[in-house]
Structures are given as C-alpha cells and as structure tokens.
Design an enzyme around this catalytic site. Structure first.
Site, PDB file in Angstrom:
ATOM      1  N   HIS A 141       1.918   7.087   8.441  1.00 28.91           N
ATOM      2  CA  HIS A 141       3.280   6.765   8.013  1.00 28.91           C
ATOM      3  C   HIS A 141       3.563   7.461   6.687  1.00 28.91           C
ATOM      4  O   HIS A 141       2.905   7.199   5.681  1.00 28.91           O
ATOM      5  CB  HIS A 141       3.429   5.251   7.855  1.00 28.91           C
ATOM      6  CG  HIS A 141       4.802   4.819   7.438  1.00 28.91           C
ATOM      7  ND1 HIS A 141       5.934   5.097   8.184  1.00 28.91           N
ATOM      8  CD2 HIS A 141       5.232   4.157   6.335  1.00 28.91           C
ATOM      9  CE1 HIS A 141       6.991   4.598   7.567  1.00 28.91           C
ATOM     10  NE2 HIS A 141       6.594   4.026   6.443  1.00 28.91           N
ATOM     11  N   GLY A 159      10.652   1.349   2.979  1.00 29.06           N
ATOM     12  CA  GLY A 159      11.772   1.030   2.121  1.00 29.06           C
ATOM     13  C   GLY A 159      11.573   1.345   0.655  1.00 29.06           C
ATOM     14  O   GLY A 159      12.450   1.057  -0.167  1.00 29.06           O
ATOM     15  N   LYS A 162      10.706   6.897   0.244  1.00 29.79           N
ATOM     16  CA  LYS A 162      10.094   8.157   0.671  1.00 29.79           C
ATOM     17  C   LYS A 162      11.133   9.116   1.233  1.00 29.79           C
ATOM     18  O   LYS A 162      11.189  10.301   0.864  1.00 29.79           O
ATOM     19  CB  LYS A 162       9.008   7.898   1.725  1.00 29.79           C
ATOM     20  CG  LYS A 162       7.867   7.031   1.244  1.00 29.79           C
ATOM     21  CD  LYS A 162       6.795   6.880   2.294  1.00 29.79           C
ATOM     22  CE  LYS A 162       7.274   6.183   3.548  1.00 29.79           C
ATOM     23  NZ  LYS A 162       7.679   4.783   3.311  1.00 29.79           N
ATOM     24  N   SER A 163      11.967   8.616   2.140  1.00 29.57           N
ATOM     25  CA  SER A 163      12.962   9.476   2.786  1.00 29.57           C
ATOM     26  C   SER A 163      14.019   9.948   1.790  1.00 29.57           C
ATOM     27  O   SER A 163      14.494  11.090   1.857  1.00 29.57           O
ATOM     28  CB  SER A 163      13.631   8.731   3.949  1.00 29.57           C
ATOM     29  OG  SER A 163      12.683   8.413   4.948  1.00 29.57           O
ATOM     30  N   ASP A 180       8.908   9.934   8.314  1.00 34.37           N
ATOM     31  CA  ASP A 180       8.462   8.688   8.926  1.00 34.37           C
ATOM     32  C   ASP A 180       7.049   8.779   9.500  1.00 34.37           C
ATOM     33  O   ASP A 180       6.197   7.955   9.175  1.00 34.37           O
ATOM     34  CB  ASP A 180       9.426   8.220  10.015  1.00 34.37           C
ATOM     35  CG  ASP A 180       9.140   6.787  10.438  1.00 34.37           C
ATOM     36  OD1 ASP A 180       8.954   5.940   9.549  1.00 34.37           O
ATOM     37  OD2 ASP A 180       9.075   6.529  11.646  1.00 34.37           O
ATOM     38  N   ARG A 246      -2.488   8.351 -17.396  1.00 34.06           N
ATOM     39  CA  ARG A 246      -1.484   8.964 -18.257  1.00 34.06           C
ATOM     40  C   ARG A 246      -1.903  10.350 -18.750  1.00 34.06           C
ATOM     41  O   ARG A 246      -1.101  11.074 -19.342  1.00 34.06           O
ATOM     42  CB  ARG A 246      -1.206   8.058 -19.462  1.00 34.06           C
ATOM     43  CG  ARG A 246      -0.720   6.681 -19.045  1.00 34.06           C
ATOM     44  CD  ARG A 246      -0.444   5.784 -20.231  1.00 34.06           C
ATOM     45  NE  ARG A 246       0.680   6.269 -21.030  1.00 34.06           N
ATOM     46  CZ  ARG A 246       1.168   5.631 -22.089  1.00 34.06           C
ATOM     47  NH1 ARG A 246       0.624   4.487 -22.470  1.00 34.06           N
ATOM     48  NH2 ARG A 246       2.176   6.136 -22.768  1.00 34.06           N
TER      49      ARG A 246
END
Length: 293
Positions: A141, A159, A162-163, A180, A246
């Site tokens: 995924h 949600g 990513k897209s 996806d 960091r």
C-alpha cells in the site's frame, strides 16, 4: 506472491513477435524459467541434459546447419527435437521456419515465433523480460513517483496524504508510476522495480473529489509504467514526544523481498509542504549515491 509462470502470449505482446502457429493457444503455453537455449547440439541429436522448459532461440548458425540436412534427416531431427514439451521456438533475423518444421511443431503443440532482430541482442532482451515477468512479486500500500530520476515510494496510513503529495509532485513536473497499490518485483539482489496494477494504472484517488485520470489531465509526460525503487518516505502523524532524526547521519532501511531500501520517517503537521520535502529527499539521496566511492 511469486510469479511462477508467464504465458507465451504475454511475451509475444511485450517483444512484438510474429506468430507462425496461429492454431496454438499461446495463452495456455506457459514459460517457467528465464533461462533460454540455442539448440545447436539438439539439432545434431544430442539431448543429454536438455532443459525442455527453456525457450529455444534459433539464429544464423542453427538455421545454416538445418539447411545442410537432407529432407529425411531434417524430418528425423525435427521429430526428435519437437517431441519435448518446449514452450516456444523463436527464429531471429527474419529467418523463416520451413513447412516441415511448422507441421511437426503444430503436431506437438509447440509454438513457433519470429523476430527480425539480431540473435544476441534479442536473447539479452528476452532474458531480461522473462526475468522481470517471473520475478518474486509483492503488493504494498503506497504511492510511487519518479522524482528527478529517483524512484520515490511514499507509504503511510490511509488518509494521511500520500495521494495529495503525489498530485503536487506531478504538478511540479514529476511522473506518477502508481497510486494506492505498488507491485514490487525483485529483479536481482540490488534492484526492486515498482509497477501499477492494470486496473488502477495512471489513476489517483483523492478523498472528496474521487478518481482522477492523471494521463488525461496532465499529459503522457506525467506518467510512467515502471520505476526502480530507490527511496521510501514513510508518512506518520506528528507525535510530540517522539524522537525524530534531525541530523541524517545514520541511514534507516526498510526491507522488501530481502532487499534493503533507504527509508525516512516523515512526521506530518499542518503547513508542511510535502512535495518540497519529497523533492529534497530525492535530490539528497541522489547526491549521496553519486558521492559514494
């Protein structure tokens, strides 16, 4: 998931081969190994250690030897050779199989194909193509984008963005490979190739908007069929008490199919420009590769 076989029909499509045996169902003929064979010894009648599961490639040398046989010997050699369960025989350099060879092949359900390309060049591409099609494969995924030539895979919970990050990268001139679901194939110990399932190819799902066709909206220059995976960015919710890197002095890795890929965990907070961060990560990774001794 392991790809244990590939149909001869698929190889015909990928390599644009001619089919001399149209009566044979190429979709039912399966290839199970990426190794190939040039059957010079077999045409002389020597079948010790013959690997019949391999694709057989005939070039100038084998073809010239066949032409020196008389008809009776040719018929005998064809019968001995084609009685094995060979997935297909490919004639290179536009060489034409004779009628006797085709009759014997059809009788034994052996597909006969052809190409105009030089034998060595074609054999090299055939081995690579078979290796790619038969490579171990898993589905992950995530989103895969070509950023400055680096294969950048973005992962994270559903949600998390990513897209949306991929869409912004596309608008900035980079290329989408898949959204996806990423199909990852292990080509060798150092190379993972990512592709898209055919059903979702060139599409992105955006919550609240729906499915968009990237190829249609932004043009063919913004999409790509496959890409080597060089870097993984894992998006995660910001945690106030978490200890984030960091300085970037130590590389972190994630493993797919036994291959390690550099992975950066990226905490998400409102106002962070994910596309710029992804671009910077890709360029930084490329620079590190170039500076390696």
């Amino acid at each position: 998931m392991i790809n244990s076989s590939v149909s001869v029909a698929k190889i015909v499509e990928l390599l644009d081969l001619k089919n001399f045996t149209s009566d044979i169902n190429l979709k039912k003929k399966k290839i199970i190994t990426s190794d190939v064979n040039r059957p010079a010894l077999q045409l002389t009648g020597y079948f010790e250690h013959f690997e019949e599961a391999r694709v057989e490639v005939i070039g100038n040398v084998e073809y010239a030897y066949i032409q020196h046989m008389d008809e009776a010997e040719r018929a005998r050699r064809y019968a001995e050779f084609l009685k094995f369960d060979i997935p297909c025989v490919i004639f290179c350099r536009d060489l034409q199989p004779d009628a006797l060879f085709l009759r014997e092949a059809v009788a034994n359900n052996v597909a006969v194909l052809g190409t105009g390309r030089p034998t060595s060049e074609f054999t090299a591409e055939l081995i690579y193509t078979l290796g790619e099609q038969l490579a171990p494969c898993i589905s992950v995924h995530g989103v895969l984008v070509d950023v400055y030539g680096e294969g950048l895979m973005i992962t994270g919970d559903s949600g998390i963005g990513k897209s949306e990050a991929a869409l912004e990268l596309i608008r900035r001139g980079h290329r989408l490979v898949t959204d996806d679901v990423v199909e990852i194939r292990k080509i060798n110990e150092h190379t993972l190739i990512g592709t898209s399932p055919e059903v979702t190819r060139y599409f992105i799902e955006l919550r609240g908007i729906g499915i968009i066709d990237v190829k249609t909206l932004y043009g063919v220059e913004c999409v790509k069929e496959k890409q080597q995976i060089d870097l993984v960015i894992k998006l995660e919710d910001w945690k106030k008490d978490a200890d984030y890197d960091r300085l970037g002095l130590e590389e972190e890795y994630i493993e797919y199919l036994g291959n390690k890929v550099v992975c950066h965990s990226l905490p998400i907070r409102p106002g962070r420009n994910l596309a710029v961060i992804c671009e910077t990560a890709a360029v930084n990774h490329r620079q590190k590769k170039m500076n390696k001794p």
